[in-house]
Design a protein around this motif. Structure first.
Motif, PDB file in Angstrom:
ATOM      1  N   ILE A 245       0.878  -1.176   0.000  1.00  0.00           N
ATOM      2  CA  ILE A 245       0.000   0.000   0.000  1.00  0.00           C
ATOM      3  C   ILE A 245       0.914   1.225   0.000  1.00  0.00           C
ATOM      4  CG2 ILE A 245      -1.701   1.326   1.315  1.00  0.00           C
ATOM      5  CD1 ILE A 245      -2.783  -1.337   2.381  1.00  0.00           C
ATOM      6  N   LEU A 246       0.735   2.109  -0.972  1.00  0.00           N
ATOM      7  CA  LEU A 246       1.553   3.315  -1.058  1.00  0.00           C
ATOM      8  C   LEU A 246       0.928   4.445  -0.247  1.00  0.00           C
ATOM      9  CD1 LEU A 246       2.744   3.666  -4.782  1.00  0.00           C
ATOM     10  CD2 LEU A 246       3.819   2.467  -2.884  1.00  0.00           C
ATOM     11  N   LEU A 247       1.759   5.132   0.524  1.00  0.00           N
ATOM     12  CA  LEU A 247       1.329   6.287   1.317  1.00  0.00           C
ATOM     13  C   LEU A 247       2.169   7.484   0.883  1.00  0.00           C
ATOM     14  CD1 LEU A 247       1.300   4.535   4.808  1.00  0.00           C
ATOM     15  CD2 LEU A 247      -0.665   4.924   3.344  1.00  0.00           C
ATOM     16  N   GLN A 248       1.519   8.549   0.424  1.00  0.00           N
ATOM     17  CA  GLN A 248       2.252   9.706  -0.072  1.00  0.00           C
ATOM     18  C   GLN A 248       1.387  10.955   0.052  1.00  0.00           C
ATOM     19  OE1 GLN A 248       2.624   7.645  -3.862  1.00  0.00           O
ATOM     20  NE2 GLN A 248       1.494   9.321  -4.865  1.00  0.00           N
ATOM     21  N   HIS A 249       2.008  12.118  -0.151  1.00  0.00           N
ATOM     22  CA  HIS A 249       1.266  13.370  -0.037  1.00  0.00           C
ATOM     23  C   HIS A 249       0.602  13.760  -1.357  1.00  0.00           C
ATOM     24  CE1 HIS A 249       0.011  17.210   1.467  1.00  0.00           C
ATOM     25  NE2 HIS A 249       0.701  17.860   0.538  1.00  0.00           N
ATOM     26  N   TYR A 250       1.397  13.891  -2.413  1.00  0.00           N
ATOM     27  CA  TYR A 250       0.820  14.232  -3.720  1.00  0.00           C
ATOM     28  C   TYR A 250       0.028  13.058  -4.280  1.00  0.00           C
ATOM     29  CZ  TYR A 250       3.841  18.388  -4.292  1.00  0.00           C
ATOM     30  OH  TYR A 250       4.458  19.601  -4.160  1.00  0.00           O
ATOM     31  N   PRO A 251      -1.107  13.309  -4.907  1.00  0.00           N
ATOM     32  CA  PRO A 251      -1.791  12.230  -5.643  1.00  0.00           C
ATOM     33  C   PRO A 251      -1.009  11.883  -6.902  1.00  0.00           C
ATOM     34  CG  PRO A 251      -3.280  14.090  -5.165  1.00  0.00           C
ATOM     35  CD  PRO A 251      -1.884  14.562  -4.894  1.00  0.00           C
ATOM     36  N   LYS A 255      -6.063  14.455 -14.515  1.00  0.00           N
ATOM     37  CA  LYS A 255      -6.269  15.738 -15.184  1.00  0.00           C
ATOM     38  C   LYS A 255      -6.873  16.782 -14.255  1.00  0.00           C
ATOM     39  CE  LYS A 255      -6.852  13.873 -19.861  1.00  0.00           C
ATOM     40  NZ  LYS A 255      -7.788  13.746 -21.011  1.00  0.00           N
ATOM     41  N   ASN A 256      -7.893  16.370 -13.504  1.00  0.00           N
ATOM     42  CA  ASN A 256      -8.605  17.275 -12.603  1.00  0.00           C
ATOM     43  C   ASN A 256      -9.476  16.436 -11.676  1.00  0.00           C
ATOM     44  OD1 ASN A 256     -10.900  16.540 -14.192  1.00  0.00           O
ATOM     45  ND2 ASN A 256     -10.451  18.222 -15.602  1.00  0.00           N
ATOM     46  N   ASP A 257     -10.374  17.073 -10.975  1.00  0.00           N
ATOM     47  CA  ASP A 257     -11.266  16.368 -10.051  1.00  0.00           C
ATOM     48  C   ASP A 257     -12.673  16.205 -10.624  1.00  0.00           C
ATOM     49  OD1 ASP A 257      -9.561  15.720  -8.043  1.00  0.00           O
ATOM     50  OD2 ASP A 257     -10.163  17.288  -6.644  1.00  0.00           O
ATOM     51  N   ALA A 258     -12.793  16.276 -11.955  1.00  0.00           N
ATOM     52  CA  ALA A 258     -14.114  16.240 -12.587  1.00  0.00           C
ATOM     53  C   ALA A 258     -14.870  14.945 -12.293  1.00  0.00           C
ATOM     54  CB  ALA A 258     -13.975  16.431 -14.097  1.00  0.00           C
ATOM     55  N   PHE A 275      -5.188  20.210 -13.294  1.00  0.00           N
ATOM     56  CA  PHE A 275      -4.128  20.090 -12.302  1.00  0.00           C
ATOM     57  C   PHE A 275      -2.771  20.322 -12.974  1.00  0.00           C
ATOM     58  CE2 PHE A 275      -6.748  17.176  -9.365  1.00  0.00           C
ATOM     59  CZ  PHE A 275      -7.113  18.262  -8.582  1.00  0.00           C
ATOM     60  N   LYS A 276      -1.897  20.974 -12.234  1.00  0.00           N
ATOM     61  CA  LYS A 276      -0.542  21.228 -12.712  1.00  0.00           C
ATOM     62  C   LYS A 276       0.374  20.103 -12.225  1.00  0.00           C
ATOM     63  CE  LYS A 276       3.153  24.683 -12.440  1.00  0.00           C
ATOM     64  NZ  LYS A 276       3.555  25.985 -11.833  1.00  0.00           N
ATOM     65  N   GLU A 277       1.071  19.468 -13.156  1.00  0.00           N
ATOM     66  CA  GLU A 277       1.991  18.397 -12.780  1.00  0.00           C
ATOM     67  C   GLU A 277       3.115  18.941 -11.893  1.00  0.00           C
ATOM     68  OE1 GLU A 277       3.242  15.530 -15.822  1.00  0.00           O
ATOM     69  OE2 GLU A 277       1.809  16.461 -17.184  1.00  0.00           O
ATOM     70  N   LYS A 278       3.542  18.114 -10.940  1.00  0.00           N
ATOM     71  CA  LYS A 278       4.613  18.433  -9.995  1.00  0.00           C
ATOM     72  C   LYS A 278       4.246  19.562  -9.036  1.00  0.00           C
ATOM     73  CE  LYS A 278       8.168  17.222 -13.417  1.00  0.00           C
ATOM     74  NZ  LYS A 278       9.429  17.649 -14.072  1.00  0.00           N
ATOM     75  N   TYR A 279       2.971  19.933  -9.023  1.00  0.00           N
ATOM     76  CA  TYR A 279       2.503  20.982  -8.117  1.00  0.00           C
ATOM     77  C   TYR A 279       1.203  20.561  -7.436  1.00  0.00           C
ATOM     78  CZ  TYR A 279       1.508  25.701  -6.393  1.00  0.00           C
ATOM     79  OH  TYR A 279       1.246  26.780  -5.588  1.00  0.00           O
ATOM     80  N   ASP A 280       0.205  20.222  -8.241  1.00  0.00           N
ATOM     81  CA  ASP A 280      -1.060  19.700  -7.701  1.00  0.00           C
ATOM     82  C   ASP A 280      -1.048  18.185  -7.620  1.00  0.00           C
ATOM     83  OD1 ASP A 280      -2.396  22.289  -7.580  1.00  0.00           O
ATOM     84  OD2 ASP A 280      -2.453  22.207  -9.768  1.00  0.00           O
ATOM     85  N   VAL A 281      -0.398  17.563  -8.577  1.00  0.00           N
ATOM     86  CA  VAL A 281      -0.293  16.101  -8.638  1.00  0.00           C
ATOM     87  C   VAL A 281       1.120  15.750  -9.102  1.00  0.00           C
ATOM     88  CG1 VAL A 281      -2.744  15.685  -9.107  1.00  0.00           C
ATOM     89  CG2 VAL A 281      -1.176  16.110 -11.020  1.00  0.00           C
ATOM     90  N   LEU A 282       1.476  14.473  -8.984  1.00  0.00           N
ATOM     91  CA  LEU A 282       2.758  14.023  -9.527  1.00  0.00           C
ATOM     92  C   LEU A 282       2.729  14.081 -11.051  1.00  0.00           C
ATOM     93  CD1 LEU A 282       3.667  10.895  -7.348  1.00  0.00           C
ATOM     94  CD2 LEU A 282       4.728  13.147  -7.275  1.00  0.00           C
ATOM     95  N   SER A 283       3.880  14.117 -11.643  1.00  0.00           N
ATOM     96  CA  SER A 283       3.962  14.095 -13.101  1.00  0.00           C
ATOM     97  C   SER A 283       3.518  12.728 -13.620  1.00  0.00           C
ATOM     98  CB  SER A 283       5.394  14.377 -13.558  1.00  0.00           C
ATOM     99  OG  SER A 283       6.253  13.317 -13.156  1.00  0.00           O
ATOM    100  N   LYS A 284       3.191  12.678 -14.913  1.00  0.00           N
ATOM    101  CA  LYS A 284       2.817  11.397 -15.521  1.00  0.00           C
ATOM    102  C   LYS A 284       3.961  10.391 -15.391  1.00  0.00           C
ATOM    103  CE  LYS A 284      -0.243  13.416 -19.012  1.00  0.00           C
ATOM    104  NZ  LYS A 284      -0.459  13.616 -20.477  1.00  0.00           N
ATOM    105  N   GLU A 285       5.185  10.872 -15.613  1.00  0.00           N
ATOM    106  CA  GLU A 285       6.353   9.988 -15.558  1.00  0.00           C
ATOM    107  C   GLU A 285       6.555   9.413 -14.158  1.00  0.00           C
ATOM    108  OE1 GLU A 285      11.205  10.132 -16.318  1.00  0.00           O
ATOM    109  OE2 GLU A 285       9.985  11.940 -16.577  1.00  0.00           O
ATOM    110  N   ALA A 286       6.489  10.265 -13.127  1.00  0.00           N
ATOM    111  CA  ALA A 286       6.676   9.805 -11.750  1.00  0.00           C
ATOM    112  C   ALA A 286       5.558   8.850 -11.340  1.00  0.00           C
ATOM    113  CB  ALA A 286       6.737  11.001 -10.807  1.00  0.00           C
ATOM    114  N   HIS A 303      -3.130  16.297  -0.014  1.00  0.00           N
ATOM    115  CA  HIS A 303      -2.699  17.488  -0.759  1.00  0.00           C
ATOM    116  C   HIS A 303      -3.826  18.342  -1.321  1.00  0.00           C
ATOM    117  CE1 HIS A 303       0.064  20.120  -2.771  1.00  0.00           C
ATOM    118  NE2 HIS A 303      -0.365  19.792  -3.976  1.00  0.00           N
ATOM    119  N   THR A 304      -4.852  17.754  -1.927  1.00  0.00           N
ATOM    120  CA  THR A 304      -5.886  18.551  -2.595  1.00  0.00           C
ATOM    121  C   THR A 304      -6.909  19.115  -1.613  1.00  0.00           C
ATOM    122  OG1 THR A 304      -7.344  16.660  -2.990  1.00  0.00           O
ATOM    123  CG2 THR A 304      -5.670  17.132  -4.663  1.00  0.00           C
TER     124      THR A 304
END
Length: 396
Positions: A245-251, A255-258, A275-286, A303-304
Motif C-alpha cells: 500500500i503506497l502512502l504519499q502526499h501528492y496524488p 487531469k482534474n477532479d471532474a 491540475f498542474k503536474e509536480k505541483y497539484d499532482v505528480l507528473s505522468k512519468e513519476a 494534498h488537494t
C-alpha cells in the motif's frame, strides 16, 4: 418578627436576579461543553470499523485485522501566517477530534499523509520546535497506537524550496524516510516522499528514488512463488508476500477532479480546473514509475484538501483523503481502514460540521437574548401575554 419579614421581602428581587443569573450561567456552560467537547463524542461514536473479507480466512481472529486511521493536511498554523485566535480554535478542534477518535475507536496505527505543518517550508529552528511541541500535545497517543507521518510540501517545501536540512529535521522528528517500508501484521506500507519525485536528479531526489527502486526489488522478489527461480533474488531479504500500500502526499497524476464525487469532493466550480503536474499532482512519468515499481493494491494520498477516488490502470484504486482541518473544510473527515495482507475495507468518518456548530451557537444566543429581555420585562413572555388575553375575555 415584622422586621425579619420586611427584610425578606426587600431581598426577594435580588434573590430572583441571582437565581436567574445562575440559570443563565448554567445554560451558557451547557452549550459550550456540548459544542466544544461532547459533540465530538456524539458524532464519532456513530463511526464503525468496516468489515473485511480477508479476515474470515484467517481463523476469524480480530487481531489478524490491522485497524488504521488515515488523515491528511492538518496544517498546524505557524508564527507568520497564523493568528493566535485562529490557531487556538483550529488546534482545539483537531485535538478534540483526534483524542476522541483514539478513545472511541482504538486504532492500531495512524497515518498522516503530509502537510502536518503549514509553515515548515520556511519556519526558523525556534518556530519549528514550537510547532513540533504543539503537534505532539495535540496528537499524543498511547504506546498501543503507532503514529506515522509522511512529508508534504508545506513540511519541507515545494521542490524548489526543499533542502536536505528541511528533509532531515522532518525525518528526525517523525522517523520518516522516503522508500521506507513499514510492515505490520504481514501488511506492507511503502512511505513515499512525493515532493522528491521531481525527476530532475537533485540530491534528495536521487537518494529517494534509489531507496524506492531497492525496496521495489525486495518486494517483487518476496512475491515470487517458491518454485520460481530468479538469480537476482537469491540474496534478497524476504519480506511478507503482501502487495504493498503506497502512502504519499501528492496524488498520482490525474487531469482534474471532474470525476470525483461525494459531499466532501471539490466544489463544482473547482472540479474542472486542470491540475498542474509536480505541483497539484505528480507528473505522468513519476506516477508511472511508482505504479510500475510497486504494483500497489491501494494508494492513499492527500494534498488537494478534497476527497476523490480514482482507478489507475483500471484496477489500482487511489483514495485522496480530505483535509483534517476546519480551516480548509466545513466538513473534515478521516478514513478508517480494516486491512489484512490480502484485502482491505475503508470507511469514512466525518467530524462535526462547523456550520452546524455555529448554528447551535446562534440559536442558543437568540434564546439567551429572549430570556434576558423577558426577565427584565422588555419582552412580554408568551405566558403573561396569554394570561392577559384570558383576563380581558373574562372581563367582557
Amino acid at each position: 418578627m415584622l422586621s425579619s419579614s420586611s427584610t425578606a421581602v426587600k431581598n426577594l428581587p435580588l434573590k430572583r436576579r441571582l437565581c436567574f443569573l445562575l440559570k443563565l450561567v448554567c445554560f451558557v456552560s451547557s452549550v459550550l461543553i456540548f459544542c466544544e467537547f461532547l459533540i465530538y463524542y456524539v458524532v464519532i461514536f456513530q463511526c464503525r470499523w468496516p468489515n473485511v473479507k480477508g479476515a474470515a480466512h484467517m481463523a476469524e481472529k480480530e487481531t489478524s485485522v490491522l485497524k488504521a486511521i488515515i488523515l491528511a493536511d492538518t496544517h498546524l498554523l505557524g508564527e507568520i501566517k497564523g493568528h493566535w485566535l485562529d490557531k487556538l480554535r483550529r488546534e482545539w478542534q483537531m485535538e478534540r477530534s483526534f483524542q476522541t477518535a483514539l478513545w472511541l475507536l482504538q486504532p492500531d496505527i495512524v497515518f498522516i499523509l503530509g502537510d502536518v505543518f503549514d509553515e515548515g517550508k520556511w519556519s526558523s529552528p525556534q518556530a519549528w520546535a514550537d510547532d513540533v511541541r504543539r503537534f505532539q500535545k495535540m496528537f499524543r497517543h498511547s504506546v498501543f497506537t503507532e503514529l506515522v507521518a509522511i512529508a508534504g510540501n508545506h513540511d519541507i517545501g515545494f521542490h524548489y524550496e526543499m533542502t536536505t536540512y528541511k528533509v532531515n529535521r522532518f525525518e528526525k522528528v517523525f522517523n520518516f524516510t522516503s522508500g521506507k517500508l513499514i510492515t505490520r501484521k504481514g501488511i506492507n506500507f511503502v512511505l513515499v516522499n512525493s515532493v522528491a519525485m521531481e525527476g530532475d536528479g537533485c540530491a534528495v531526489c536521487r537518494t529517494s528514488e534509489a531507496k524506492l527502486v531497492a525496496l521495489s526489488h525486495k518486494l517483487n522478489c518476496s512475491q515470487q512463488k517458491p518454485n520460481h527461480s530468479n538469480k537476482g533474488c537469491s540474496d534478497v531479504e524476504k519480506l511478507p508476500a503482501s502487495e504493498p500500500i503506497l502512502l504519499q502526499h501528492y496524488p498520482l497524476y490525474r487531469k482534474n477532479d471532474a470525476e470525483c464525487t461525494g459531499e466532501d469532493s471539490a466544489p463544482p466550480e473547482e472540479k474542472n480546473i486542470p491540475f498542474k503536474e509536480k505541483y497539484d499532482v505528480l507528473s505522468k512519468e513519476a506516477s508511472q514509475k511508482l505504479l510500475w515499481w510497486f504494483q500497489p493494491r491501494l494508494i492513499l494520498s492527500g494534498h488537494t484538501h478534497s476527497a476523490c477516488e480514482v482507478l489507475h490502470a483500471g484496477k489500482i484504486p487511489e483514495i485522496s483523503v480530505p483535509s483534517f482541518s476546519w480551516r480548509n473544510r466545513n466538513n473534515p473527515s478521516f478514513i478508517m481502514g480494516s486491512i489484512t495482507p490480502t484485502d482491505f475495507s475503508l470507511q469514512k468518518c466525518f467530524l462535526p460540521f462547523e456550520s452546524r456548530v455555529f448554528t447551535i451557537y446562534c440559536a442558543a444566543g437568540a434564546l439567551l437574548v429572549i430570556l434576558v429581555l423577558a426577565h427584565v420585562q422588555l419582552l412580554t413572555p408568551p405566558f403573561y401575554f396569554a394570561q392577559r388575553l384570558i383576563s380581558k375575555h373574562k372581563a367582557v
